[in-house]
Design an enzyme around this catalytic site. Structure first.
Site, short mmCIF file in Angstrom:
data_model
loop_
_atom_site.label_atom_id
_atom_site.label_comp_id
_atom_site.label_asym_id
_atom_site.label_seq_id
_atom_site.Cartn_x
_atom_site.Cartn_y
_atom_site.Cartn_z
N GLU C 60 0.81 -1.22 0.00
CA GLU C 60 0.00 0.00 0.00
C GLU C 60 0.84 1.27 0.00
OE1 GLU C 60 -0.55 -2.71 1.74
OE2 GLU C 60 -2.50 -3.37 1.01
N HIS C 129 -10.96 -6.17 8.31
CA HIS C 129 -11.82 -5.97 7.15
C HIS C 129 -13.08 -5.17 7.49
CE1 HIS C 129 -9.24 -9.25 5.80
NE2 HIS C 129 -9.67 -9.09 4.57
#
Ligand SMILES: Cc1ncc(C[n+]2csc(CCOP(=O)(O)OP(=O)(O)O)c2C)c(N)n1
Ligand SMILES: Cc1ncc(C[n+]2csc(CCOP(=O)(O)OP(=O)(O)O)c2C)c(N)n1
Ligand SMILES: [Mg+2]
Ligand SMILES: [Mg+2]
Lengths: 327, 366, 327, 366
Positions: C60, C129
Site C-alpha cells: 500500500e 476488514h
C-alpha cells in the site's frame, strides 16, 4: 535528590529499568554510541552492551515490528522513534499489530513495549521534527498513551510504562528536554502516582486549564499571568492521554464551571475534541461556557520562522481563557 | 511495458526436487533422502489429514458455518514438509493459510476454525504450540519472526524461527525490512515463501520479474527454490536451513514453488483471472499422489494402510465438523476482555454502560 | 435514470471520469481482471487498458507513493485500498507526503489523488476488514475526507473528488455496496451538490442526528422508529468529514436543541468528539442537552460474531436519542 | 553476533573508477572517458562552486542564520557527476543533501537555504527545474520517482528519472518497494545511492552485510558501484544508466561509494562515533583535488584558471550570504496559504479568527 534535565531523567529512568530487569532492551536509530540525537540514551550501550542497546537499521516499521517479536520472546523493548514526524512508517505495526495482538490472542499474548517519541515544536527545526501525533494513537484501542511534562514525571512515568504489560506510546516534550528539576533517583515507584492519573499542578477556582507535555509549562505561565487579571486558573497536567483520568478532570470542571484545553496538535479532530465532548457530557449542568480549545491550525506544521504563531503560546491560551468568560 | 519473467508451471532448473510427480526418487548433490518407511507413511498421513480438514472447512463455509476460508489445497507438501522440519523449540509464524503447519505444531484444527467462523481472532496460545497466531496484514509477521529470532540469540538458545508468507507478500516493505534485520543481525530465521503463483488475482509477474528465491542474494543471504509439491524436498531443505540458523549461520530464504489449487478464499472467483489449463497442469504434480505412488511402487504400504488413513481422515473431518458446530458464540461482554492487561478506566466505563444497556433489554423482555 | 447498486455507481463514476479525462488512472491490488474484490472496478481494465487500470504489486505504501509520482507527472490517480484495515502501511505516504507536499511546495505542486477505501463493518469478515479509520485522516491537515452513503452520492462525489486538485480520502460503506437507487448517469456534475457539503436527508424538529457512510441508513431507520415514539428526528448525512459543513450542522442543532453523532469508529478520540466540541461551542445557548455520541467501543474491532454488539445499531442510536431527552 | 561486512575505505575491486585520486586516468572496459578539456574544466568549476556554497551555508548556520545545514562535503563528485548526466527532460528527486544536484538543475542556492533557515519547507518550483523538493522522510521520494517514471512511460517521453538516497535509506520499506515497482513495470528510473558510509552515527554494517549495489540483483535489475569521489566515473555511469532507462531497459541501481567528510548535519557531533583516522584516509581521495591534479598534469588549465574559479566561488559565497540575510520572514498569514487548491471552510475560518486575534494586538499597541 539530584538536579536533572528532563532528557537526563529519562536516561536515568532507562538505566534503572535496565538494571532492575535484564529483559529490558533499548532499540532505535543512533541510540548506541551517539546516545540518540538528544543524548537521551547516552552511555547506555557502553554499560549494557550492544545486545541490550541496539542500533537498528533505518526503518521505523522494522523497529516496532522486531520489538514485537522480541516481546513475544519475553523481552521488554523500549523503542525510540527519532522524531515525531517519523513515527508514520511504523503506523501499521503500531496500529494493526502492537495494539491489537493482545486482544487477538484472547490475552495469551502481552506486549510490554514502550515506544518513546520526542514530540512537539518550538526548537526551530525543519519539517517533520515538530509534530504532535498523539491523536493517531489515542484513537487506537489497545494502546496506552502518556505524555510527561517535567523531569520527575519523565523519570517515574517512563519506568511505570516499562513495567506495564500493555503497550505504551510515551511522548517526551522535546523543547522541555533541557528543563531541570530535583529528581529522587531512589524513589519508590510503587508509592509514586500511577502513570494513568492526571495531576492538578496548580489549584484555582475560576477555570480549568488542561494541558499535557510541552504545553504544561505554558499553561502554568498563563495561570500566573491570569492571576494578575484576577482570574484563578486551575491547571491540570493530563499525563495520561489514553485513557484519560476523567475523575480528576471532571472534579475540577465541576468546581470551576469553565474549561480550556490546550495542545500543540491541530485542534481539528485532535484530542481536545474528545476531552471537550466528554467534559460537556459529564459536567453539562456545571458549565458556564463551552469547553474551548486552543492548539495548532489545520495546516501542516509550518516552517520554523512561523512556529511561534502556530504553537499556542501564553497569549493564545489566555485569549481562550478570556473567551470562556464571555459566555 | 512488461518484461520477461521466468514464471510458469515448468519447473526451472534450479528447483530442488527429491521426489518426482511420478513418485521416483531423484538424487540431489546438496540434499540427501534419509527417510524411513515409517517417516514417509507418517508424512503421507499428515498430508491426507490436513487436506481433509481443509475440504471440511470449505464445506462448512459453503454451508454458512464459516464466514470465509483460505484453502491450502495444493500446498500441503510445502506446509507439512517445512512444518515437520521444526523442533519443539523452534517457533513458527504463519499467514492465514498455514493449516498444515498448524497441524504439525499440534494445534487442534477446530481452533483454526474459530477465526474463520468469527468467534475470535485467534484462539490458541502461541507459546503453548510455538506457533504464532494467524496474521492477516500481509507481511507484518516477518518482522515479528525476525525479532523473535533476535530474542533467541539473546537467550543463547538452540532454536530458530520460521516465518511463512506468500509470493504477493514479498512486495511489502515489512518483508524486505525483515530481510535487512535478519541479515544485519544474522538472526536465526528461515523465510519460507510459498510461491503459489497468485496473490488473489495477480500473477507472480506483478510482484517480481525474477524468481523470488533470488531476492535473498540482494540482502546477502542464501536463497533456495524447492519443489513445493515435493514433501521430501521441502522437509530436507527446511531442515538444513533451520539447522544452519540454529548454528549461527543466519537466515535463509526458501521459495517453495507450488500452486494454489483452489480459490484465494471461498469469497474468490478465480475463473475471472486464470485459465483452467494452468490448473490441469498442476494437478499432475499433486503433492499427495506422488507420495502415494512412492509408497506403492516401493511396496512400503499396502491398500490397508491407505484405507486406514482414509478412514482416519473421514473421522477427523467428522469430528472437526461436529466440534465446529458446537463452538459457542462468544459472550458480548467478551469484547471488553483481553484488550489490556491492567485495569483501564475508559474500558471499564464502556463495559459497565454496555452491560446496563443490555440489561435494559432483558428488563423490557421480562 | 438507471438502477444501480452503490458499487456499480462507483464503477460508473470511475468510468465516466476516465472517459472524460485521459489522465485519470485507477490503481491498486486486483483492480484489473478481477475488478477488485468487490467488483467496483469491474470491466475498466478491459476497456481502458493495463496502462490506465494498473494491477500493482502488493504494498500500500507503494501504491500511494507511486500515485504521488504519477500525479507529479500530471496524472490523476485513483488508488484503491482493498480494505480499511490495510491503509496503515500507506499511512506514512498519506500523512507525510500526500497531505503535506502541496504546502511544502508553496502551492507549486497539487496532488489530485483520490484514495478509495471500502470501510466499516457488518459483513461478517475476519480481522482488519471492518474498520473505520477516518479519524486518522480527518486529523491530517492537507487532506479532504469524504464518505458517501448512497448510490447517487457515490456516483457524483467520486467524480467531484477526482476533479478536485486536492488529495481526497474517499470512504465507501462496504456493507451498503449492494444497496440500490436510481442514478442519473448523464447528470450535470456542476449542478450537483458540491462534495464539501452536508445534506439534510430527513427533516425533523426535536433532535439532530448526524451520521455518515454506512450509518446514514441506520440513522434514517432510527428516525422512523423514533417517530413512532412521537420524536421528530432530523437526520444529516455529513458527506464531508474534513472539512465539516458546519453551517448545515449548526443550523439544524440551533433549531432542534439536541444532537447525537453516530459513527462506527471507536467513540474515543473519534470524529464525533470534534463534532460535539464544535457544535457545543457554536450552539452553546441552544443546546438542551450535551451532544451525545454513539459508536464503536475502545477495543479493536471484535470477531464478526460480536459485531452486531459493537456496531451502533438502531437500538443503540435510539438509546442515545432518548438520553438527550433526559437532560 | 555481527558478521563480516565488506565495508571499508579500501575500494573493493568492483568499483568503477576512471580517475585515480592522483589524477591519473584509468581504463575501464564498460565506461569510456570522452570528456573534452572544456568539459572537465566546467565540471571542476561546479565542484568548487558547490563546495563553496556548502561552506558558506555551514558558516551561516554557525552564525545563527540557518537552523541547521546538511553538508555535502566529500560528496561533490557524486552529485555533480550524476547531476550533469541529466538532460533537461529528466527529472531528479533529491534527499536533503543534494545541493550539488540542485546546482546542476539550475536551482539558485539561496532557494535551498530557505528550508534550512525556516522560511519555507521548499522554495522552488520543481517543475521549473525538473528538480523535486527536498524530502526529509527517509526514502519516501524513491516511490515518487518511480511513479513519475511510470508517468514518463505513459507519456511515451524520451526521459528518465533519477532518485537520490543514502546508505541508511536502503533499509526503509519504501525504498525496497520502489525497487519492486521499478522492476515490475520496467520503469525508467535510476536509483542513485550515495553510500557515504554513515547514517548519522550508524556505519554501513547496520544497514547491510553486503555491498549495497548488489541489492539490485535481488530485484532483477543491474547494480553498479562507482567511485563516488570520481566525477568522471559518476558522470559516465549515470549517463549510461539514464540512457538505458530512456531506451526502455528499465532501472539501474548506482551505489556511489563516497564519504561524508563533515558531520551528519550541523547539529551532529561525529567525534562521538567515528575515528579521525577514517577521515584522514578519505581526505586523500578528495573529489576536487584529483580533477585539479588531472587538469594540471595534462596542462589543460593554468593557475589563472584556478584563481578565476576561486574568485568566482568567493563571489558566489558572498552573494549567497547576502541574499540569505535578506531573505524576509514569511508573513504569519502565509501559514494558511497553499494547503488546499480550493476554498476550504475550516481553514478560512481559522485564518479569519487568527487575523482577528493578531489585529487585537495591533489595537492594543495602537
Ligand atoms: C496489507 C494487506 N494488504 C492487502 C491485503 C488483502 N489480501 C489478502 S490476501 C492477499 C493476497 C496475498 O497473496 P500472497 O502473499 O501470494 O499469499 P496467498 O494468499 O497466495 O497465500 C491480499 C492482497 C491484506 N491482507 N493485507
Ligand atoms: C523516516 C525517517 N526516519 C528517521 C529520520 C532521521 N534521519 C535523518 S537523516 C538520517 C540518516 C540518513 O542516513 P543516509 O540515508 O545514509 O543519508 P545521509 O544522511 O548519510 O546522506 C536519519 C536517521 C528521517 N529523516 N526519516
Ligand atoms: Mg500467493
Ligand atoms: Mg549515509
Amino acid at each position: 535528590m539530584t538536579q536533572l534535565t528532563l532528557a537526563r531523567a529519562i536516561n536515568a529512568g532507562l538505566r534503572r529499568a535496565m538494571e532492575e530487569d535484564p529483559k529490558v532492551l533499548v532499540m532505535g536509530e543512533d541510540v548506541g554510541k551517539l546516545g540518540g540525537v538528544f543524548r537521551v540514551t547516552d552511555g547506555l550501550q557502553k554499560d549494557f552492551g550492544e545486545d541490550r542497546v541496539i542500533d537498528t537499521p533505518l526503518a521505523e516499521s522494522g523497529i516496532v515490528g522486531t520489538a514485537i517479536g522480541l516481546a513475544l520472546r519475553g523481552f521488554r523493548p523500549v523503542c525510540e522513534i527519532q522524531f515525531d514526524g517519523f513515527v508514520f512508517p511504523a503506523a501499521d505495526q503500531i496500529i494493526t499489530q502492537l495494539a491489537k495482538m493482545p486482544m487477538r490472542s484472547l490475552g495469551a499474548i502481552r506486549l510490554p513495549i514502550v515506544v518513546r517519541i520526542p514530540c512537539g515544536g518550538g526548537i526551530g527545526a525543519v519539517e517533520h521534527h515538530s509534530e504532535s501525533p498523539e491523536a493517531y494513537f489515542t484513537h487506537t484501542a489497545g494502546l496506552r498513551v502518556v505524555a510527561c511534562a517535567n523531569p520527575v514525571d519523565a523519570y517515574t512515568m517512563l519506568q511505570q510504562a516499562i513495567r506495564s504489560d500493555d503497550p505504551v506510546i510515551f511522548f517526551e516534550p522535546k523543547r522541555r528536554y533541557w528543563e531541570k528539576a530535583e529528581v529522587d533517583l531512589e524513589m519508590d515507584l510503587a508509592a509514586a502516582m500511577p502513570f494513568d492519573r492526571a495531576s492538578v499542578v496548580r489549584q484555582g477556582s475560576d477555570v480549568t486549564l488542561l494541558a499535557y507535555g510541552p504545553m504544561v509549562k505554558t499553561a502554568l505561565e498563563a495561570a500566573v499571568a491570569a492571576e494578575e487579571d484576577g482570574r484563578s486558573v486551575e491547571v491540570i497536567d493530563l499525563r495520561t492521554l489514553s485513557p484519560l483520568d476523567t475523575a480528576t478532570i471532571f472534579d475540577s470542571v465541576r468546581k470551576t464551571g469553565r474549561c480550556v484545553v490546550a495542545h500543540e496538535a491541530p485542534v481539528y479532530s485532535g484530542l481536545g475534541g474528545e476531552i471537550a465532548a466528554r467534559v460537556t457530557e459529564a459536567c453539562f449542568y456545571h458549565l458556564e461556557a463551552p469547553v474551548l480549545r486552543v492548539g495548532g491550525f489545520s495546516t501542516p506544521y509550518p516552517p520554523s520562522r512561523l512556529e511561534e504563531h502556530y504553537l499556542p503560546d501564553l497569549d493564545r491560551v489566555l485569549d481562550a481563557v478570556d473567551r470562556t468568560f464571555a459566555y | 511495458m512488461t518484461v520477461d519473467a521466468s514464471r510458469g508451471a515448468d519447473a526451472p532448473p534450479e528447483l530442488v526436487q527429491l521426489l518426482t510427480p511420478e513418485g521416483e526418487l531423484v538424487e540431489h548433490p546438496d540434499y540427501e533422502f534419509d527417510l524411513t518407511a515409517e517417516d514417509v507413511k507418517s508424512l503421507y498421513r499428515d498430508l491426507v489429514l490436513v487436506r481433509r480438514v481443509d475440504l471440511e472447512a470449505v464445506a462448512l463455509q459453503r454451508q454458512g458455518e464459516l464466514g470465509i476460508w483460505a484453502s491450502l489445497l495444493g500446498q500441503e507438501a510445502a506446509q507439512i514438509g517445512s512444518g515437520r522440519a521444526l523442533t519443539e523449540q523452534d517457533m513458527a509464524f504463519p499467514t492465514y493459510r498455514e493449516h498444515g503447519v498448524a497441524w504439525c505444531r499440534g494445534v487442534d484444527p477446530v481452533k483454526l476454525l474459530g477465526l474463520f467462523r468469527g468467534v475470535n481472532h485467534g484462539g490458541w496460545d502461541p507459546a503453548e504450540h510455538n506457533f504464532h497466531l494467524y496474521t492477516i496484514v500481509i507481511g507484518s509477521q516477518t518482522l515479528h519472526a525476525t525479532g523473535y529470532a533476535m530474542g533467541i540469540q539473546r537467550d543463547g538458545a538452540e532454536a530458530a524461527t520460521i516465518v511463512y508468507f506468500g509470493d504477493g507478500a514479498t512486495s511489502q516493505g515489512d518483508v524486505n525490512e525483515s530481510f535487512i534485520w535478519a541479515s544485519v543481525f544474522n538472526a536465526p530465521v528461515v523465510f519460507f515463501c510459498q510461491n503459489n503463483q497468485w496473490a488473489i488475482s495477480e500473477p507472480l509477474e506483478k510482484q517480481s520479474r525474477i524468481p523470488l528465491y533470488r531476492r535473498a542474494s540482494g540482502f546477502g543471504f542464501p536463497g533456495v527454490r524447492v519443489d513445493g509439491n515435493d514433501v521430501f524436498a521441502c522437509l530436507a531443505v527446511t531442515k538444513k536451513a533451520l539447522q544452519a540458523a540454529r548454528e549461527g549461520q543466519g537466515p535463509t530464504l526458501i521459495e517453495a514453488f507450488t500452486y494454489r489449487m483452489g480459490a484465494h478464499t471461498t469469497s474468490d472467483d478465480p475463473t475471472r483471472y486464470r485459465l483452467e489449463t494452468e490448473l490441469e497442469a498442476w494437478k499432475l504434480k499433486d503433492p499427495i499422489e506422488r507420495v502415494k505412488a512412492y509408497l506403492f511402487k516401493n511396496e512400503l504400504a499396502d491398500q490397508e494402510f491407505f484405507d486406514r488413513i482414509e478412514a482416519e481422515a473421514a473421522e477427523l473431518g467428522k469430528s472437526v465438523r461436529t466440534r465446529c458446530l458446537e463452538m459457542p458464540d462468544p459472550d458480548p461482554m467478551e469484547m471488553f476482555e483481553h484488550v489490556y492487561a491492567h485495569p483501564h478506566v475508559l474500558l471499564a466505563e464502556e463495559r459497565a454502560q454496555f452491560a446496563d444497556y443490555l440489561a435494559g433489554f432483558e428488563e423490557e423482555v421480562a
